[in-house]
Structure formats: structure tokens, C-alpha cells
Design a protein around this motif. Structure first.
Motif, PDB file in Angstrom:
ATOM      1  N   ALA A  26     -11.424  13.231 -23.566  1.00  0.00           N
ATOM      2  CA  ALA A  26     -11.701  14.810 -23.159  1.00  0.00           C
ATOM      3  C   ALA A  26     -12.936  14.940 -22.255  1.00  0.00           C
ATOM      4  O   ALA A  26     -13.617  14.071 -22.262  1.00  0.00           O
ATOM      5  CB  ALA A  26     -11.956  15.695 -24.504  1.00  0.00           C
ATOM      6  N   ARG A  27     -12.931  16.192 -21.672  1.00  0.00           N
ATOM      7  CA  ARG A  27     -13.751  16.562 -20.648  1.00  0.00           C
ATOM      8  C   ARG A  27     -14.460  17.836 -20.874  1.00  0.00           C
ATOM      9  O   ARG A  27     -13.735  18.755 -21.376  1.00  0.00           O
ATOM     10  CB  ARG A  27     -13.211  16.416 -19.256  1.00  0.00           C
ATOM     11  CG  ARG A  27     -13.006  15.154 -18.627  1.00  0.00           C
ATOM     12  CD  ARG A  27     -12.496  15.063 -17.497  1.00  0.00           C
ATOM     13  NE  ARG A  27     -12.031  13.801 -16.882  1.00  0.00           N
ATOM     14  CZ  ARG A  27     -12.775  12.872 -16.571  1.00  0.00           C
ATOM     15  NH1 ARG A  27     -14.212  13.172 -16.240  1.00  0.00           N
ATOM     16  NH2 ARG A  27     -12.412  11.707 -16.101  1.00  0.00           N
ATOM     17  N   CYS A  28     -15.591  18.129 -20.732  1.00  0.00           N
ATOM     18  CA  CYS A  28     -16.191  19.363 -20.590  1.00  0.00           C
ATOM     19  C   CYS A  28     -15.656  20.283 -19.657  1.00  0.00           C
ATOM     20  O   CYS A  28     -15.123  20.148 -18.708  1.00  0.00           O
ATOM     21  CB  CYS A  28     -17.667  19.288 -20.494  1.00  0.00           C
ATOM     22  SG  CYS A  28     -18.400  18.945 -19.122  1.00  0.00           S
ATOM     23  N   PRO A  29     -15.830  21.582 -19.906  1.00  0.00           N
ATOM     24  CA  PRO A  29     -15.327  22.579 -18.920  1.00  0.00           C
ATOM     25  C   PRO A  29     -15.804  22.324 -17.475  1.00  0.00           C
ATOM     26  O   PRO A  29     -15.033  22.891 -16.685  1.00  0.00           O
ATOM     27  CB  PRO A  29     -15.908  23.935 -19.403  1.00  0.00           C
ATOM     28  CG  PRO A  29     -16.110  23.765 -20.843  1.00  0.00           C
ATOM     29  CD  PRO A  29     -16.760  22.215 -20.854  1.00  0.00           C
ATOM     30  N   SER A  30     -16.746  21.608 -17.237  1.00  0.00           N
ATOM     31  CA  SER A  30     -17.454  21.357 -15.823  1.00  0.00           C
ATOM     32  C   SER A  30     -16.771  20.043 -15.437  1.00  0.00           C
ATOM     33  O   SER A  30     -16.970  19.635 -14.104  1.00  0.00           O
ATOM     34  CB  SER A  30     -18.851  21.399 -15.931  1.00  0.00           C
ATOM     35  OG  SER A  30     -19.282  20.434 -16.706  1.00  0.00           O
ATOM     36  N   GLY A  31     -15.884  19.331 -15.951  1.00  0.00           N
ATOM     37  CA  GLY A  31     -15.211  18.308 -15.789  1.00  0.00           C
ATOM     38  C   GLY A  31     -15.911  16.574 -16.111  1.00  0.00           C
ATOM     39  O   GLY A  31     -15.221  15.694 -15.763  1.00  0.00           O
ATOM     40  N   HIS A  32     -16.961  16.873 -16.689  1.00  0.00           N
ATOM     41  CA  HIS A  32     -17.719  15.582 -17.161  1.00  0.00           C
ATOM     42  C   HIS A  32     -16.941  15.204 -18.401  1.00  0.00           C
ATOM     43  O   HIS A  32     -16.678  15.817 -19.070  1.00  0.00           O
ATOM     44  CB  HIS A  32     -19.166  15.836 -17.406  1.00  0.00           C
ATOM     45  CG  HIS A  32     -19.914  16.264 -16.269  1.00  0.00           C
ATOM     46  ND1 HIS A  32     -20.380  17.678 -16.052  1.00  0.00           N
ATOM     47  CD2 HIS A  32     -20.444  15.513 -15.301  1.00  0.00           C
ATOM     48  CE1 HIS A  32     -21.084  17.791 -15.062  1.00  0.00           C
ATOM     49  NE2 HIS A  32     -20.842  16.636 -14.261  1.00  0.00           N
ATOM     50  N   PRO A  33     -17.116  13.701 -18.546  1.00  0.00           N
ATOM     51  CA  PRO A  33     -16.530  13.131 -19.798  1.00  0.00           C
ATOM     52  C   PRO A  33     -17.357  13.975 -21.162  1.00  0.00           C
ATOM     53  O   PRO A  33     -18.523  14.111 -20.900  1.00  0.00           O
ATOM     54  CB  PRO A  33     -16.808  11.567 -19.731  1.00  0.00           C
ATOM     55  CG  PRO A  33     -16.882  11.410 -18.440  1.00  0.00           C
ATOM     56  CD  PRO A  33     -17.494  12.513 -17.753  1.00  0.00           C
ATOM     57  N   ASN A  34     -16.605  14.419 -22.034  1.00  0.00           N
ATOM     58  CA  ASN A  34     -17.386  14.514 -23.298  1.00  0.00           C
ATOM     59  C   ASN A  34     -16.985  14.003 -24.894  1.00  0.00           C
ATOM     60  O   ASN A  34     -17.452  13.872 -25.584  1.00  0.00           O
ATOM     61  CB  ASN A  34     -17.477  16.106 -23.453  1.00  0.00           C
ATOM     62  CG  ASN A  34     -16.037  16.578 -24.003  1.00  0.00           C
ATOM     63  OD1 ASN A  34     -15.142  16.187 -24.071  1.00  0.00           O
ATOM     64  ND2 ASN A  34     -16.296  18.050 -24.110  1.00  0.00           N
ATOM     65  N   VAL A  35     -16.046  13.211 -24.355  1.00  0.00           N
ATOM     66  CA  VAL A  35     -15.252  12.278 -25.631  1.00  0.00           C
ATOM     67  C   VAL A  35     -14.698  11.144 -24.830  1.00  0.00           C
ATOM     68  O   VAL A  35     -13.999  11.345 -24.070  1.00  0.00           O
ATOM     69  CB  VAL A  35     -14.369  13.038 -26.400  1.00  0.00           C
ATOM     70  CG1 VAL A  35     -13.863  12.006 -27.433  1.00  0.00           C
ATOM     71  CG2 VAL A  35     -14.952  14.452 -26.972  1.00  0.00           C
TER      72      VAL A  35
END
Length: 170
Positions: A26-35
Motif C-alpha cells: 500500500a502507498r500513502c496518499p503522496s505515493g510513498h510506500p506505507n505498507v
């Protein structure tokens, strides 16, 4: 397969080289990986039953704050009182276990975060919910809903404010 650029971002998020990474889940709203999705065994062969791992420092901090409120104890108590919730949580556990075992069976029915009888780590449940989407992990969904006013809906780097997290990748 995970891109080297994503590995670099995750390493920055964690403050260490990530181990056993299979993919960005999953990615955060800004596109970085968050999971990230991790292998059921680390490269040295050590079993690692946590399939989904939350990497975003901002989200990790917010989830840690939720954990300090006694929410996990209250969630666990609700399992004993709400048969439908307990069934949904067991289904989340079974889904998690089946997905992990399809990658590599560990020979155990231990999943993560206390599933299916208690809630002991909201980070695991939030990571699972973000990776799989709404309706799979009831406690992950609930924690995400509780953070809706604090977890950014847009570019988390731009909305992080003037603190240090605004200058680092999430």
C-alpha cells in the motif's frame, strides 16, 4: 518484486535496511510506500509471521498514540461480547494465514497482532487493512477511521507541517 527506489524509501522510513521485503502492499496518499509485504521467512530462515508491515513514520506514530488510549483492550473485550465482530476478526485471521501460507507455509496458525482471539498490535491491523482494503480486517478499518482527521488525505509530505516529517519520505 519491489523497486530499488521503494527499498530506499522504506529504509529511510524505518531507519534501517528492510528485511524480507516482497512488495509494496500500500502507498500513502503522496505515493510513498506505507505498507510492505514481507516474506514468511527472513533471508536467514527465521520465521516472520507478520505478512504486512507498516512503514510510514507518521502513520506509525498516530497508531502508537491510539494504542496508548486502551483501545486494544476495549477491542479485545468487544470480541467476547459481539459474535459478528468475532467472526469477522476470525475471517481476517484465516485470510491472512491463507495468504501467507500460499507464499510459504510456516507450519503454524499464528498470524499477527493477536488474531484471532485478542488485539495486541494495531500497527499490524492497520497495515493489513491498508494492504487488503476495507472490509477485510475490522479492527484495522476501525483504527483507520479513528485516524481520518489526522492521517492526511492528500500529499502527506506537504501536509505534514513544519516538523521533521515534512522533509523526509513517508
Amino acid at each position: 518484486m519491489i523497486a530499488e527506489a521503494d527499498i530506499a524509501v522504506v529504509a529511510e522510513q524505518l531507519g534501517r535496511t528492510p528485511r524480507g521485503v516482497r512488495a509494496v502492499a500500500a502507498r500513502c496518499p503522496s505515493g510513498h510506500p506505507n505498507v510492505i509485504q514481507t516474506s514468511p521467512r527472513l533471508p536467514d530462515g527465521t520465521p516472520f509471521p507478520t505478512l504486512y508491515y507498516l512503514t510510514c513514520p507518521r502513520l506509525n506514530s498516530l497508531v502508537s498514540t491510539l494504542e496508548t488510549t486502551g483501545l486494544m483492550r476495549e477491542m479485545t473485550e468487544r470480541l467476547a461480547a459481539d459474535a459478528a465482530l468475532a467472526a469477522a476478526y476470525r475471517a481476517a485471521h484465516e485470510s491472512y494465514l491463507a495468504e501467507r501460507d500460499a507464499i510459504e507455509p510456516l507450519g503454524t496458525d499464528v498470524t499477527a497482532g493477536g488474531m484471532p482471539t485478542r488485539v495486541k498490535c494495531l500497527h499490524v491491523h492497520v497495515a493489513h487493512a491498508l494492504a487488503k482494503g476495507p472490509g477485510v480486517n475490522p479492527f484495522g478499518d476501525e483504527a483507520i477511521a479513528r485516524l481520518a482527521g489526522e492521517w492526511p488525505a492528500g500529499d502527506c509530505v506537504a501536509t505534514a507541517g513544519s516538523d521533521e516529517s515534512a522533509t523526509t519520505a513517508h
